[in-house]
Each structure stands twice: as structure tokens, then as C-alpha cells.
Design a protein around this motif. Structure first.
Motif, short mmCIF file in Angstrom:
data_model
loop_
_atom_site.label_atom_id
_atom_site.label_comp_id
_atom_site.label_asym_id
_atom_site.label_seq_id
_atom_site.Cartn_x
_atom_site.Cartn_y
_atom_site.Cartn_z
N MET A 29 -5.88 -0.85 -0.56
CA MET A 29 -6.00 -2.29 -0.71
C MET A 29 -4.68 -2.97 -0.35
SD MET A 29 -8.93 -3.47 -1.82
CE MET A 29 -8.53 -4.95 -2.75
N PRO A 30 -4.73 -4.06 0.39
CA PRO A 30 -3.50 -4.82 0.61
C PRO A 30 -2.92 -5.27 -0.73
CG PRO A 30 -5.28 -5.62 2.01
CD PRO A 30 -5.90 -4.68 1.02
N ASP A 31 -1.66 -5.00 -0.94
CA ASP A 31 -1.03 -5.30 -2.22
C ASP A 31 0.27 -6.04 -1.95
OD1 ASP A 31 0.02 -5.41 -4.72
OD2 ASP A 31 0.28 -3.26 -4.97
N PRO A 32 0.33 -7.35 -2.17
CA PRO A 32 1.55 -8.12 -1.89
C PRO A 32 2.76 -7.61 -2.65
CG PRO A 32 -0.31 -9.58 -2.29
CD PRO A 32 -0.77 -8.20 -2.65
N LEU A 49 9.59 5.05 -0.90
CA LEU A 49 8.65 3.93 -0.97
C LEU A 49 7.48 4.27 -1.90
CD1 LEU A 49 8.46 3.12 2.84
CD2 LEU A 49 9.89 2.00 1.12
N PRO A 50 7.16 3.37 -2.82
CA PRO A 50 5.98 3.63 -3.67
C PRO A 50 4.72 3.59 -2.83
CG PRO A 50 6.81 1.41 -4.03
CD PRO A 50 7.82 2.10 -3.16
N PRO A 51 3.76 4.47 -3.10
CA PRO A 51 2.52 4.48 -2.31
C PRO A 51 1.71 3.21 -2.57
CG PRO A 51 2.33 5.96 -4.18
CD PRO A 51 3.75 5.51 -4.15
N ALA A 84 9.56 -3.95 1.50
CA ALA A 84 10.51 -4.75 2.27
C ALA A 84 11.88 -4.75 1.61
CB ALA A 84 9.98 -6.18 2.43
N ASP A 85 11.91 -4.89 0.30
CA ASP A 85 13.19 -4.90 -0.42
C ASP A 85 13.90 -3.55 -0.29
OD1 ASP A 85 12.63 -7.48 -1.17
OD2 ASP A 85 11.95 -6.94 -3.20
N LEU A 86 13.14 -2.45 -0.44
CA LEU A 86 13.73 -1.12 -0.36
C LEU A 86 14.25 -0.84 1.05
CD1 LEU A 86 11.15 0.86 -2.52
CD2 LEU A 86 13.56 0.49 -3.08
N ARG A 87 13.52 -1.26 2.06
CA ARG A 87 13.98 -1.07 3.45
C ARG A 87 15.25 -1.89 3.71
NH1 ARG A 87 7.94 -1.10 4.96
NH2 ARG A 87 7.56 1.10 5.55
N ALA A 100 3.95 -4.48 -0.90
CA ALA A 100 4.53 -4.85 0.39
C ALA A 100 5.92 -5.44 0.21
CB ALA A 100 3.62 -5.84 1.11
N GLN A 101 6.09 -6.28 -0.80
CA GLN A 101 7.40 -6.88 -1.04
C GLN A 101 8.40 -5.81 -1.50
OE1 GLN A 101 8.41 -10.11 -0.41
NE2 GLN A 101 10.40 -9.12 -0.75
#
Length: 278
Positions: free
Chosen positions: A52-55, A41-43, A62-65, A58-59
Motif C-alpha cells: 500500500m502507498p504509505d506517505p 530503510l523500513p519496509p 526520503a529522510d533516511l536517504r 515514503a517520507q
């Protein structure tokens, strides 16, 4: 015998061959096999005020998971028909990186099996990072399986690339479960003019192997104009060796990759499995 095997999947071509070999080794030794689906996962983005929240990140997570879950489901389906003792799970890595995360999972295993990649390419960079971390930090041997190598279990013909070093001696001891099952074992020394005591120590190693029930033969070859690794690979191919046993990173990893060395050249050029120990 090996009783605990670990296989981190690095999402490269060598994974399938490494999994096949790991399953057969587990069956031969009655070992437990742990297979890890690594999710790198990228940090998150960091600014002077903290995370900082980063959409976008986050996406990406989610895609990698989701992709990791799909790979895990396919892996479990592949292993369901096997009679060995196995487990398969995902391991997420973010702060430390996937190779180090895999290394942290390896402390309770006897042998790490790892898919490799032939050639010095962008594709091979990821397996090399896993290899370096596992070999230098895990404290256990690493069996690198290149893609499409048609590895045999049990291995009948093995070549030990001998030099009087701690790393080579550890590799031999780590390979004993495989060496005992072999029909032909060659202790090979390549004379590059830098190790005059290779033969006396190699012949003592042959006596050591005999005490462990392994019959081995001494073979010496001149290096000539070739590198040691090139001569090792030439001998292995000529003798139809199915496995190489070598000490890994006798010099620093940086020096090996910047200036060349046996470990670097074997990672790039070996088309048969290689068991390394450090």
C-alpha cells in the motif's frame, strides 16, 4: 597481505575509530578500501491486497536517504586527503536488513573492519547484528574496533587466544599479515579443564607460525574461578597486547548469547581490537 578491505559504517561511536584503523591498514598493505554508508530503510506497509502507498514510510525513506547522502559527503571529504586507494558509497537495505546487505558486499574482500561498542547495551545491539551476519555468512575475518581504543598500526604486540578448534585455526591464518609485522606474539591457552590437548596443538601452531616468519611464545594460564574470556582480557591488558586473535562462535550464536561464551564476552568487554574468524 590484505589487498581488499571493507568497512560498513553502522552509525555508532565505533565508526570513527574503525575508519581510522582501516585507512592505516590500507596504507600499510597497499590495499583498496571500500567504505559503505548503510541506509536501513523500513519496509513498506503490507496488507491483504499487496503493498500500500504509505506517505509516512515514503517520507521516512526520503529522510533516511538524505541523511545517508550527508554522511557520504562528509565521509568523502574525510577520505579526500588520504593517499590510499578508496571508494565510498551508500548501500540501501530494505527487504533483507542492513547487516545482510553489508554481508552481500563483502564476498570480494580479504578483511572486514567493523566498529564495535563496549557493553551489553541497546547501543551495542546494532554492531552485534552486523558482526554476527558478517562473521557467519561473509566467509572472511572480521576485525572489530571498539570506540576510543587508540589502535596501533602496525600492531606490535598480539595475543592469540588459542584452543584446538577450526575457528581458532582459521583466525590465526587470517591474521598472518598482521602477525608477521608484530614484535611480540603470545599463543595463550586458558586451562578450563575441558581442552587437555590445547598445549600440544598450540605448540604445533607455534611451529607453523615460525615457518611463516612469525616468532611466537607459548603461554598457559589457569581459568580458576573466572571465565575464559575474562582471563584472556586480563592477560591482554597485563601484557599490553594491542590486538586479540580469536575464533568466533565456536558454539551456535543463540547459545553464545543466551548462555554466555567467549565471543559474547569479548564483544562486550574487549577494549582493544579483536580479529575474529569462523
Amino acid at each position: 597481505m590484505y589487498k581488499s578491505l571493507l568497512l560498513p559504517l553502522v552509525d555508532r561511536d565505533g565508526d570513527a575509530d574503525a575508519l581510522d584503523l582501516a585507512v592505516r591498514l590500507a596504507a600499510l598493505h597497499g590495499a583498496h578500501l571500500s567504505v559503505l554508508v548503510m541506509i536501513d530503510l523500513p519496509p513498506p506497509v503490507v496488507d491483504p491486497w499487496g503493498l500500500m502507498p504509505d506517505p509516512v514510510t515514503a517520507q521516512s525513506h526520503a529522510d533516511l536517504r538524505e541523511r545517508g547522502s550527508a554522511r557520504l559527503a562528509a565521509l568523502r571529504e574525510r577520505l579526500a586527503a588520504e593517499t590510499i586507494d578508496w571508494e565510498a558509497r551508500t548501500v540501501e537495505a530494505m527487504s533483507m536488513g542492513a547487516p545482510r546487505a553489508a554481508t552481500r558486499e563483502s564476498y570480494d574482500c580479504d578483511l572486514v573492519v567493523l566498529g564495535g561498542a563496549i557493553g551489553d547495551t541497546v547501543e551495542s545491539a546494532v554492531p552485534r547484528e552486523y558482526f554476527s551476519s558478517l562473521l557467519l555468512e561473509a566467509g572472511c575475518p572480521v576485525l572489530v574496533v571498539p570506540p576510543r581504543c587508540a589502535a596501533e598500526v602496525p600492531t606490535r604486540c598480539i595475543t592469540i587466544a588459542w584452543q584446538p578448534t577450526r575457528e581458532a585455526a582459521r583466525a590465526v591464518r587470517a591474521a598472518l599479515p598482521l602477525l608477521r609485522a608484530a614484535k611480540t606474539v603470545d599463543v595463550l591457552a586458558i586451562d578450563d579443564g575441558k581442552t587437555p590437548d590445547a598445549e600440544p596443538s598450540g605448540r604445533r601452531m607455534i611451529a607453523y607460525l615460525r615457518r611463516h616468519g612469525v616468532e611466537a611464545s607459548w603461554v598457559a594460564r589457569p581459568a580458576g574461578e573466572e571465565t575464559v574470556a575474562t582471563r584472556v582480557l586480563q592477560f591482554a591488558r597485563h601484557s599490553r597486547s594491542q590486538l586479540l586473535v580469536v575464533g568466533g562462535y565456536g558454539h551456535s550464536r543463540l547459545r553464545e548469547w543466551a548462555l554466555g561464551g567467549v565471543t559474547r564476552e569479548l564483544l562486550i568487554g574487549a577494549d582493544q581490537p579483536v580479529l575474529y574468524a569462523h
